[in-house]
Write a protein that holds these residues in place. Structure first.
Motif, PDB file in Angstrom:
ATOM      1  N   MET A  77     -45.622-107.644  19.930  1.00 28.69           N
ATOM      2  CA  MET A  77     -46.899-107.412  19.841  1.00 28.69           C
ATOM      3  C   MET A  77     -47.427-106.723  20.863  1.00 28.69           C
ATOM      4  N   THR A  78     -48.444-105.883  20.651  1.00 30.29           N
ATOM      5  CA  THR A  78     -49.033-104.904  21.718  1.00 30.29           C
ATOM      6  C   THR A  78     -49.899-105.915  22.867  1.00 30.29           C
ATOM      7  N   VAL A  79     -49.679-105.437  23.972  1.00 36.14           N
ATOM      8  CA  VAL A  79     -50.498-106.077  24.880  1.00 36.14           C
ATOM      9  C   VAL A  79     -51.231-104.931  25.692  1.00 36.14           C
ATOM     10  N   LEU A  80     -52.656-105.296  25.559  1.00 36.85           N
ATOM     11  CA  LEU A  80     -53.382-104.559  26.316  1.00 36.85           C
ATOM     12  C   LEU A  80     -53.668-104.758  27.816  1.00 36.85           C
ATOM     13  N   LEU A  81     -53.093-103.751  28.611  1.00 34.17           N
ATOM     14  CA  LEU A  81     -53.085-103.814  30.233  1.00 34.17           C
ATOM     15  C   LEU A  81     -54.334-103.093  30.650  1.00 34.17           C
TER      16      LEU A  81
END
Length: 199
Positions: A77-81
């Motif tokens: 899953m994409t993690v928004l940094l």
């Protein structure tokens, strides 16, 4: 005599002058599955080794067997940094309250307690350098880096914890046969070649 029809080459989108943002990552049409955003650049995933898929499954099942109710184990899953970085860890452990529904496509770094990367030949530099630095800078408290080691090519898991003052990771263990750690929760799993080959 008839002319052969000219096949149109695939046209990739022209990147903006300052690079892509996480908004673009979720709105550009026809991006390949598992596309990541690193420093404003789109990163496409190459075909993976069998080790990659099997190791993710082994770790995911091991984590799921002991994960407490206040946490969830999520895969790819994409993690928004930040606005220019949206990597996709192979496995993430997130706070349960961050999980909204089955339509969810991303998590915020503040909700991620562990990011796990299983090294692939095409992503080795990103997995060993760029991603851990970015995860640490974003405040993700735990990071695991997984690879093959030794002449028998067995799994090895390097476990890192965040130093909140320096915002860098410090290695807290290198595990070859059994992965035992107490953070982000108690984990004790077999990571031998035999365990991997049973998957």
């Amino acid at each position: 005599m008839t002319a052969e029809p000219v096949k149109a080459a695939h046209r990739w989108p022209m990147p903006p002058q300052d690079g892509y943002t996480v908004d673009d990552l979720f709105t550009l049409p026809d991006l390949p599955p598992h596309t990541e955003l690193i420093d404003g650049s789109l990163v496409f995933v190459s075909p993976q080794r069998r080790f990659h898929a099997k190791m993710i499954s082994l770790l995911e099942n091991g984590l799921l067997s002991t994960v407490p109710e206040e946490m969830k184990v999520e895969r790819e899953m994409t993690v928004l940094l930040d606005s220019r970085n949206g990597p996709e860890p192979d496995i993430s452990v997130v706070r349960s309250e961050a999980v909204t529904d089955l339509e969810q496509t991303r998590f915020h770094a503040a909700d991620v307690l562990l990011a796990v990367e299983v090294i692939s030949p095409d992503s080795e530099a990103r997995d060993q350098d760029a991603k851990p630095r970015k995860y640490a800078a974003a405040g993700i408290p735990n990071f695991w880096l997984v690879d093959l080691a030794g002449s028998d090519r067995h799994p090895v898991v390097r476990v890192y914890e965040l130093d909140p003052l320096s915002k860098t990771y410090a290695v807290t263990g290198i595990h070859h046969e059994r992965l035992k750690t107490a953070v982000p929760f108690t984990v004790d799993m077999d990571i031998t070649l035999d365990a991997l080959n049973k998957r």
